[in-house]
Design a protein around this motif. Structure first.
Motif, mmCIF file in Angstrom:
data_model
loop_
_atom_site.group_PDB
_atom_site.id
_atom_site.type_symbol
_atom_site.label_atom_id
_atom_site.label_comp_id
_atom_site.label_asym_id
_atom_site.label_seq_id
_atom_site.Cartn_x
_atom_site.Cartn_y
_atom_site.Cartn_z
ATOM 1 N N UNK A 1 9.735 2.266 1.389
ATOM 2 C CA UNK A 1 9.698 3.703 1.126
ATOM 3 C C UNK A 1 8.297 4.176 0.756
ATOM 4 N N UNK A 2 7.315 3.288 0.792
ATOM 5 C CA UNK A 2 5.956 3.656 0.419
ATOM 6 C C UNK A 2 5.380 4.654 1.418
ATOM 7 N N UNK A 3 4.741 5.723 0.939
ATOM 8 C CA UNK A 3 4.148 6.704 1.860
ATOM 9 C C UNK A 3 2.944 6.102 2.565
ATOM 10 N N UNK A 4 2.603 6.590 3.752
ATOM 11 C CA UNK A 4 1.429 6.073 4.455
ATOM 12 C C UNK A 4 0.161 6.463 3.709
ATOM 13 N N UNK A 5 -0.901 5.693 3.871
ATOM 14 C CA UNK A 5 -2.151 6.054 3.199
ATOM 15 C C UNK A 5 -2.756 7.318 3.799
ATOM 16 N N UNK B 1 -1.877 3.761 10.540
ATOM 17 C CA UNK B 1 -0.790 4.738 10.412
ATOM 18 C C UNK B 1 0.439 4.308 11.212
ATOM 19 N N UNK B 2 0.222 3.655 12.356
ATOM 20 C CA UNK B 2 1.351 3.170 13.146
ATOM 21 C C UNK B 2 2.097 2.069 12.398
ATOM 22 N N UNK B 3 1.361 1.170 11.771
ATOM 23 C CA UNK B 3 2.000 0.094 11.016
ATOM 24 C C UNK B 3 2.710 0.638 9.784
ATOM 25 N N UNK B 4 2.122 1.655 9.151
ATOM 26 C CA UNK B 4 2.765 2.267 7.982
ATOM 27 C C UNK B 4 4.062 2.955 8.381
ATOM 28 N N UNK B 5 4.058 3.601 9.564
ATOM 29 C CA UNK B 5 5.261 4.288 10.041
ATOM 30 C C UNK B 5 6.369 3.297 10.378
ATOM 31 N N UNK B 6 5.975 2.106 10.832
ATOM 32 C CA UNK B 6 6.962 1.098 11.206
ATOM 33 C C UNK B 6 7.450 0.285 10.013
ATOM 34 N N UNK B 7 6.817 0.473 8.884
ATOM 35 C CA UNK B 7 7.181 -0.280 7.681
ATOM 36 C C UNK B 7 8.529 0.198 7.154
ATOM 37 N N UNK B 8 9.383 -0.731 6.789
ATOM 38 C CA UNK B 8 10.716 -0.371 6.298
ATOM 39 C C UNK B 8 10.714 0.085 4.838
ATOM 40 N N UNK C 1 -5.513 -2.962 4.512
ATOM 41 C CA UNK C 1 -4.590 -1.862 4.202
ATOM 42 C C UNK C 1 -3.158 -2.370 4.082
ATOM 43 N N UNK C 2 -2.802 -3.313 4.944
ATOM 44 C CA UNK C 2 -1.450 -3.873 4.893
ATOM 45 C C UNK C 2 -1.228 -4.682 3.618
#
Length: 231
Positions: A79-83, A70-77, A43-44
């Motif tokens: 602007x991509x939306x989480x899956x 979802x935690x890693x997506x939220x911490x990503x800097x 996913x990453x």
């Protein structure tokens, strides 16, 4: 194109899902994974729009993988939306599915779902329908809460629903009852866009990541009682 990652530990089922989705217009399969740990890494790397997530897998299961992704997506800097994560399960009464909804999954499907319904579900989730088949979700949540009320009570909630307006509470209650945005709009005599606005504000105030979590919270806080009226 809706970019999809397929996660399932059974090779035959995973291959069937991949073949089905690749044949569907508007859908691109960008990755496969056979367990939760691989799903997190994949996913990453590929940044899918939707993840079809098996719930029972060796090692890291679908619930833990959902939380990590979802935690890693939220911490990503970026602007991509989480899956959007669509959980797949064999059973319609499964504590793991309930846990996955609490973890932030956008919804779930049974593995005996027909091909067209699966494709429709992926498309719906990709376009922001955070709780596919809400009436089915309602039945699962009510059955799980009722079954485990004495033996495995839900954790105490510290969430204060007083932060919500009366209309936000009403929209949350109807959402948890399994009504679609269209049905809520019709019942409250408001537009569908207004329903979405109320839901978005509710999730923001309550620090929730998905509509599915909002539904679970409505039951856990007593805003909705299992077996109560449908409207």
């Amino acid at each position: 194109m809706t970019r999809v990652l397929v996660v399932d530990d059974q090779d035959l089922i995973r291959a069937g899902l991949v073949a089905l989705l690749r044949a569907a217009p508007g859908i691109e399969v960008v990755g496969e994974a056979a367990d939760g740990e691989s799903a997190v890494g994949c996913a990453a790397r590929v940044r899918p729009d939707v993840i079809l997530m098996d719930i029972r897998m060796p090692g890291m299961d679908g619930t833990a993988a959902t939380e990590r992704i979802l935690a890693e997506a939220a911490a990503d800097d970026s602007d991509a939306p989480p899956p959007r994560i669509l959980v797949l399960t064999t059973f319609d009464l499964d504590e793991y599915v309930y846990a996955a909804l609490r973890a932030g999954a956008s919804g779930f499907l049974l593995k005996d779902t027909g091909p067209q319904r699966l494709i429709d579900a992926v498309t719906a989730v990709a376009h922001g329908d955070l709780l596919f088949a809400p009436s089915v979700t309602r039945r699962l949540i009510e059955a799980y809460v009722t079954t485990n009320a004495d033996t495995d009570p839900a954790p105490a909630q510290t969430t204060d629903l007083d932060v919500l307006t009366a209309r936000e509470c009403e929209v949350l209650r109807l959402t948890a009852r399994g009504l679609s945005n269209t049905e809520i709009a019709r019942q409250l005599y408001i537009g569908e866009a207004t329903v979405k606005t109320h839901l978005n504000r509710t999730m923001s105030k309550l620090n929730l990541d998905s509509r599915a979590q909002a539904v679970v919270l409505a039951y856990e806080t007593g805003l909705v009682v299992p077996g109560g009226p449908t409207a």
